[in-house]
Motif scaffolding. Structure first.
Motif, PDB file in Angstrom:
ATOM      1  N   ILE A  48      -6.958  -6.813   1.178  1.00 53.43           N
ATOM      2  CA  ILE A  48      -6.016  -7.098   2.211  1.00 53.43           C
ATOM      3  C   ILE A  48      -4.855  -6.215   2.491  1.00 53.43           C
ATOM      4  CG2 ILE A  48      -4.392  -9.049   2.896  1.00 53.43           C
ATOM      5  CD1 ILE A  48      -6.445 -11.076   1.318  1.00 53.43           C
ATOM      6  N   GLY A  49      -4.270  -5.774   1.429  1.00 50.41           N
ATOM      7  CA  GLY A  49      -3.194  -4.829   1.557  1.00 50.41           C
ATOM      8  C   GLY A  49      -3.783  -3.529   2.245  1.00 50.41           C
ATOM      9  N   SER A  50      -5.039  -3.015   2.016  1.00 52.42           N
ATOM     10  CA  SER A  50      -5.512  -1.882   2.541  1.00 52.42           C
ATOM     11  C   SER A  50      -5.792  -2.161   4.133  1.00 52.42           C
ATOM     12  CB  SER A  50      -6.755  -1.343   1.896  1.00 52.42           C
ATOM     13  OG  SER A  50      -6.332  -1.237   0.601  1.00 52.42           O
ATOM     14  N   ALA A  51      -6.299  -3.197   4.359  1.00 52.27           N
ATOM     15  CA  ALA A  51      -6.407  -3.687   5.882  1.00 52.27           C
ATOM     16  C   ALA A  51      -5.174  -3.680   6.544  1.00 52.27           C
ATOM     17  CB  ALA A  51      -7.401  -4.979   5.784  1.00 52.27           C
ATOM     18  N   ILE A  52      -4.348  -4.333   5.949  1.00 55.85           N
ATOM     19  CA  ILE A  52      -3.025  -4.368   6.738  1.00 55.85           C
ATOM     20  C   ILE A  52      -2.501  -3.108   6.918  1.00 55.85           C
ATOM     21  CG2 ILE A  52      -0.921  -5.465   6.739  1.00 55.85           C
ATOM     22  CD1 ILE A  52      -2.089  -7.890   5.285  1.00 55.85           C
ATOM     23  N   PHE A  53      -2.450  -2.362   6.002  1.00 59.55           N
ATOM     24  CA  PHE A  53      -2.026  -0.893   5.999  1.00 59.55           C
ATOM     25  C   PHE A  53      -2.672  -0.064   7.185  1.00 59.55           C
ATOM     26  CE2 PHE A  53      -1.877   3.510   4.682  1.00 59.55           C
ATOM     27  CZ  PHE A  53      -0.574   3.917   4.690  1.00 59.55           C
ATOM     28  N   ASN A 112       0.946  -1.108   0.034  1.00 60.21           N
ATOM     29  CA  ASN A 112       0.005  -0.214   0.007  1.00 60.21           C
ATOM     30  C   ASN A 112       0.754   1.074   0.106  1.00 60.21           C
ATOM     31  OD1 ASN A 112      -1.844   2.182   1.101  1.00 60.21           O
ATOM     32  ND2 ASN A 112      -3.159   0.530   1.200  1.00 60.21           N
ATOM     33  N   ARG A 113       0.711   1.960  -0.877  1.00 57.14           N
ATOM     34  CA  ARG A 113       1.842   3.164  -1.303  1.00 57.14           C
ATOM     35  C   ARG A 113       3.058   2.604  -1.271  1.00 57.14           C
ATOM     36  NH1 ARG A 113      -1.630   6.560   3.007  1.00 57.14           N
ATOM     37  NH2 ARG A 113      -3.477   6.841   1.723  1.00 57.14           N
TER      38      ARG A 113
END
Length: 189
Positions: A104-109, A77-78
């Protein structure tokens, strides 16, 4: 993890692995944590297994009887790279892989951002307590100095005055209030 598992069941994903880099991991030379080993609707008992990043998946998984094609997608993410996800299911449309990867990437970020914020807040609380202790020690030492020390806030209220200041203004400690009443009219501005 339960939300991801439910989505995988709904989409009839055969196998899925969520792999996150350990905090001390240097790209290509660190450890990976197997956070979610999913197979046919069940989270496997290998959850939490740690392995070398160069392995991509633990050898115990790769040695399973049924080999097949895996889809590996980076989790980022970014400018933050968290790990990767692996699907063993080519029946899904590519858009589904991308959708899951993005979610999933957004949630982890978001989780890591929240954890970082909490860590910084805790560090700030510790620093604030240290500053308060230091200020208290300073006031204890300054109270007995023969030099007048008066601390005034922006509203002109006395927040600290030492013994020499009390004597100079002929005040008692319980009478500490507004400094303005002790100044000449010409000096107030």
């Amino acid at each position: 993890s339960p939300l991801i598992t439910e989505e995988l069941k709904i989409l009839n994903v055969e196998k899925f692995y969520l792999c996150l880099f350990s905090d001390t991991s240097i790209l290509g030379k660190g450890k990976v944590n197997l956070v979610l080993p999913y197979s046919h609707g069940v989270v496997k008992e290998m959850e939490g297994l740690q392995f070398e990043e160069s392995e991509i998946l633990p050898s115990v998984i790769l040695k399973e009887k049924k080999s097949g094609v895996y889809v590996i997608m980076s989790l980022c993410n970014r400018d933050k790279h968290f790990g990767y996800i692996i699907f063993k299911d080519l029946k899904l449309q590519p858009i589904v892989f991308e959708f899951l990867r993005e979610q999933i990437g957004s949630a982890i970020f978001s989780v890591r951002l929240f954890e970082e914020r909490e860590k910084i807040l805790n560090e700030m609380k510790i620093i604030l307590e240290e500053v308060k202790e230091s200020e208290l020690r300073f006031k204890e030492m300054a109270f007995l100095l023969p030099t007048v020390i008066i601390d005034i806030d922006l509203n002109g209220k006395i927040s600290f005055i030492n013994m020499a200041g009390l004597e100079l203004l002929e005040m008692k400690e319980k009478d500490i209030d507004d400094i303005m009443r002790y100044l000449h009219q010409k000096d107030i501005d």
